[in-house]
Write a protein that holds these residues in place. Structure first.
Motif, short mmCIF file in Angstrom:
data_model
loop_
_atom_site.label_atom_id
_atom_site.label_comp_id
_atom_site.label_asym_id
_atom_site.label_seq_id
_atom_site.Cartn_x
_atom_site.Cartn_y
_atom_site.Cartn_z
N LEU A 147 -7.97 6.72 -1.20
CA LEU A 147 -7.87 5.47 -1.96
C LEU A 147 -6.45 4.91 -1.97
O LEU A 147 -6.24 3.71 -1.97
CB LEU A 147 -8.33 5.69 -3.40
CG LEU A 147 -9.84 5.69 -3.66
CD1 LEU A 147 -10.11 6.00 -5.12
CD2 LEU A 147 -10.45 4.35 -3.28
N GLY A 148 -5.47 5.79 -2.07
CA GLY A 148 -4.08 5.33 -2.12
C GLY A 148 -3.66 4.81 -3.48
O GLY A 148 -2.69 4.05 -3.58
N VAL A 149 -4.37 5.22 -4.54
CA VAL A 149 -4.02 4.73 -5.88
C VAL A 149 -2.61 5.18 -6.26
O VAL A 149 -1.79 4.37 -6.73
CB VAL A 149 -5.04 5.22 -6.92
CG1 VAL A 149 -4.57 4.89 -8.34
CG2 VAL A 149 -6.40 4.59 -6.66
N GLU A 150 -2.30 6.46 -6.05
CA GLU A 150 -0.99 6.97 -6.43
C GLU A 150 0.12 6.28 -5.64
O GLU A 150 1.18 5.96 -6.18
CB GLU A 150 -0.92 8.49 -6.23
CG GLU A 150 -1.79 9.28 -7.18
CD GLU A 150 -1.43 9.04 -8.64
OE1 GLU A 150 -0.22 8.92 -8.94
OE2 GLU A 150 -2.34 8.96 -9.48
N GLU A 151 -0.14 6.05 -4.35
CA GLU A 151 0.85 5.38 -3.51
C GLU A 151 1.05 3.93 -3.95
O GLU A 151 2.17 3.42 -3.95
CB GLU A 151 0.43 5.45 -2.04
CG GLU A 151 0.54 6.82 -1.41
CD GLU A 151 -0.57 7.78 -1.83
OE1 GLU A 151 -0.46 8.97 -1.54
OE2 GLU A 151 -1.55 7.32 -2.47
N ASP A 152 -0.04 3.28 -4.32
CA ASP A 152 0.04 1.90 -4.80
C ASP A 152 0.88 1.83 -6.08
O ASP A 152 1.78 0.99 -6.22
CB ASP A 152 -1.37 1.36 -5.06
CG ASP A 152 -1.42 -0.16 -5.14
OD1 ASP A 152 -0.53 -0.73 -5.79
OD2 ASP A 152 -2.34 -0.76 -4.57
N LEU A 153 0.60 2.73 -7.02
CA LEU A 153 1.37 2.77 -8.26
C LEU A 153 2.84 3.07 -7.98
O LEU A 153 3.74 2.48 -8.60
CB LEU A 153 0.79 3.83 -9.20
CG LEU A 153 -0.60 3.56 -9.76
CD1 LEU A 153 -1.14 4.81 -10.47
CD2 LEU A 153 -0.59 2.39 -10.72
#
Length: 239
Positions: A147-153
């Motif tokens: 998903l890349g949620v952590e990278e987005d944040l």
């Protein structure tokens, strides 16, 4: 030390709770710093438009919480500030709250990006670029990339750090849970939508980075605000 003035807000609730919350807030943001003397109880009661027993009840609670102490013959003094997480933002509890969070982010993160363009150095720019590259890789890999949620944040946080103003970083830290809900929802929806959707989001990230790299303060502010608003639209309006 001179006593601070304490104009009371118009919030509702039990009077002693209102006094407690108000004085606590004044201590938390430093209007009433450590070692500051509070006005006398009678003065507080008159200033805040309540009775002295109401003031005393609120001050007793603050004393029990270890925030103030009474010195014989001298009155009440602030002894410490509350813990840093005492005023963390409340959890997002509804769809309108998610939308409000996006609107709030447009203002805060837009200004953070503008300051990042003005204040960034080679090291902070490199950190932003590294996170952007990781997001590029994840987008290229599709579902296998995660998903890349952590990278987005992290991308948004590194921009706040590059602003050189710790309050932007602290705001995003306090709002992390609420922001993550919107990011998670957006990126999950991107996996079941045409690929162009997630590519548009990543292109917006790149435009923000390029404006910061070029030290284009106005451009970075506009690019970030556009990105956050478009992220909101992708969730609630499609596209």
């Amino acid at each position: 030390m001179k006593s601070a003035e304490l104009p009371l807000s118009s919030s509702t609730g039990r009077l002693s709770d209102r006094i407690y919350d108000h004085v606590l807030g004044q201590i938390a943001i430093g209007i009433l710093p450590v070692n500051c003397r509070l006005p006398p109880e009678n003065g507080l009661a008159e200033l805040l438009g309540v009775s002295r027993p109401v003031v005393r009840e609120a001050l007793t609670r603050l004393r029990d919480d270890g925030l103030i102490a009474s010195r014989q013959g001298a009155g009440w003094f602030v002894t410490r500030r509350p813990a840093a997480n005492a005023f963390d933002f409340a959890p997002v509890s509804s769809i309108p709250d998610i939308q409000r969070c996006f609107v709030f982010r447009m203002a805060v993160e837009g200004d953070a990006a503008g300051l990042a363009a003005r204040n960034r150095d080679k090291q902070s720019l490199r950190r932003i670029q590294q996170v952007l590259t990781r997001l590029d890789t994840m987008v290229a890999q599709g579902r296998e990339g995660g998903l890349g949620v952590e990278e987005d944040l992290l991308f948004h946080r590194t921009i706040a750090e590059a602003s050189g103003n710790r309050f932007f970083v602290e705001t995003l830290t306090s709002l992390r849970e609420q922001i993550a809900i919107g990011v998670n929802l957006n990126r999950n929806l991107s996996l079941i939508q045409p690929r162009g959707r997630i590519l548009r989001g990543q292109q917006e990230h790149r435009r923000v980075f390029e404006a910061i790299e070029a030290q284009d303060e106005d451009g970075a502010r506009r690019a970030m605000r556009t990105h956050v608003e478009n992220a909101r639209k992708r969730i609630f309006e499609g596209g």
